[in-house]
Design an enzyme around this catalytic site. Structure first.
Site, PDB file in Angstrom:
ATOM      1  CB  THR A 170      38.180  31.623  32.466  1.00  0.00           C
ATOM      2  OG1 THR A 170      37.313  30.926  33.347  1.00  0.00           O
ATOM      3  CG2 THR A 170      38.817  32.796  33.179  1.00  0.00           C
ATOM      4  N   GLY A 200      35.486  30.784  42.031  1.00  0.00           N
ATOM      5  CA  GLY A 200      36.636  30.059  41.497  1.00  0.00           C
ATOM      6  C   GLY A 200      37.910  30.864  41.695  1.00  0.00           C
ATOM      7  CG  ASP A 201      40.841  30.189  38.767  1.00  0.00           C
ATOM      8  OD1 ASP A 201      39.675  29.831  38.501  1.00  0.00           O
ATOM      9  OD2 ASP A 201      41.694  30.417  37.891  1.00  0.00           O
ATOM     10  CB  THR A 221      41.856  30.127  31.362  1.00  0.00           C
ATOM     11  OG1 THR A 221      40.639  29.456  31.006  1.00  0.00           O
ATOM     12  CG2 THR A 221      42.950  29.671  30.418  1.00  0.00           C
ATOM     13  N   GLY A 224      39.225  25.871  38.301  1.00  0.00           N
ATOM     14  CA  GLY A 224      39.620  26.876  39.277  1.00  0.00           C
ATOM     15  C   GLY A 224      40.160  26.366  40.596  1.00  0.00           C
TER      16      GLY A 224
HETATM   17  N1  GLY Z   1      38.690  29.241  36.088  1.00  0.00           N
HETATM   18  C1  GLY Z   1      37.332  29.526  36.224  1.00  0.00           C
HETATM   19  C2  GLY Z   1      36.686  28.911  37.358  1.00  0.00           C
HETATM   20  O1  GLY Z   1      36.990  27.792  37.726  1.00  0.00           O
HETATM   21  O2  GLY Z   1      35.831  29.523  37.910  1.00  0.00           O
END
Ligand code: GLY
Length: 302
Positions: A170, A200-201, A221, A224
């Site tokens: 990410t 995700g986050d 990053t 998530g």
């Molecule tokens: N941090 C990226 C995800 O988990 O989608």
């Protein structure tokens, strides 16, 4: 106010033979975003332009070259936030946008809404003059092979996708402009073999990033789901608002992530004074900082 730009390109156990590609990508993103800031452009524009460079670079899990989901498709999420106005724009599960951060920016600038998903996000982007691509245009052979290899393991013998050794590439950026405004953005292809529709986050406000001139700008990053549970970017910005320096807040955030929900990842944080923090609990994280006096990229602890 002297401007500054901080970017990241994922936190994980990046192997030695991928270090140069990550550093180069981060360097390019810094150069592009810095040009915006140097010309007196806004933190928001600098963040957007830096992230476009990282989305266009196949090294990273963002834009073309992202991980594939269980169905073999790229599904992208992105978010951008303006610390001066608290306006934000996010897109989730988009499949036909080469640069989801551009659509997120259009939502921030030209929509009364904050968040669009899937076909609705793509339709909005198209209405705003952003060309749609085919999903196949975002897929590269490296990722087809990676998904095939992963799916070839029996259900009970699949590698742990959420171990730090697996890529969480990410990308994100935080910036301070010469008017004293801060902004943050994040973009991702999410996790390998994710279920279609999984968010995700990264594109969730306060999780993947947050920006408030009164506190700080932060971009995260890593894995998530744990980051989402802690609304980690907002948690970190609030900590800066409570008087903790950004470098301390960044380290506190990643320790909190580990101790509270056994998460892993990294974060970049910046306040209006230009103080910044970079921290990760993965073996490596691609990061870079550009200001009038700093021009540095790295993958080890800052
Ligand atoms: N941090 C990226 C995800 O988990 O989608």
């Amino acid at each position: 106010m002297p401007p500054i730009l901080v970017v990241h390109g994922g936190a994980w156990a990046m192997p030695d033979d991928m270090v140069d590609a990550h550093k180069n990508g981060v360097r390019q993103a810094l150069a592009t975003g810095w040009t915006v800031l140097q010309r007196g452009g806004s933190a928001l524009d600098a963040v957007e332009e830096a992230i476009v460079v990282l989305e266009d670079d196949e090294t990273f899990d963002a834009g073309r070259g992202s991980f594939l989901n269980r169905d073999g498709k790229v599904q992208l999420d992105a978010l951008v936030m303006d610390g001066a106005t608290l306006r934000a724009g996010g897109v989730g599960c988009v499949e036909r946008l080469k640069n989801p951060i551009r659509a997120a920016r259009k939502i921030l600038s030209d929509s009364p809404h904050v968040y669009f998903v899937a076909e609705g996000a793509e339709r909005f982007a198209q209405e705003q003059g952003i060309a749609l691509c085919k999903n196949e245009d975002l897929i590269i052979p490296r990722e087809v092979a990676r998904l095939q290899e992963y799916q070839s393991h029996g259900t009970d013998r699949k590698p742990d996708l959420f171990a730090p050794a697996i890529s969480h590439d990410t990308v994100g950026a935080v910036a301070l402009d010469n008017k004293g405004n801060i902004a943050a953005g994040t973009s991702t292809g999410g996790t390998l073999d994710k279920a279609p529709g999984r968010l995700g986050d990264s594109s969730l406000i306060g999780c993947g990033c947050y920006a408030d001139n009164d506190t700080a700008a932060a971009s995260t990053t890593g894995w998530g789901e744990p980051i989402m549970k802690l609304v980690l970017a907002k948690w970190t910005a609030d900590r800066v608002g409570a008087g903790h320096p950004p470098d301390e807040a960044a380290s506190d955030a990643i320790h909190y992530l580990k101790n509270r929900v056994n998460g892993h990842g990294g974060i970049i944080v910046l306040n209006r004074k230009g103080d910044f923090g970079i921290f990760h609990n993965t073996p490596r994280m691609a990061w870079g900082v550009r200001s009038g006096i700093l021009d540095v990229v790295g993958v080890e602890k800052h």
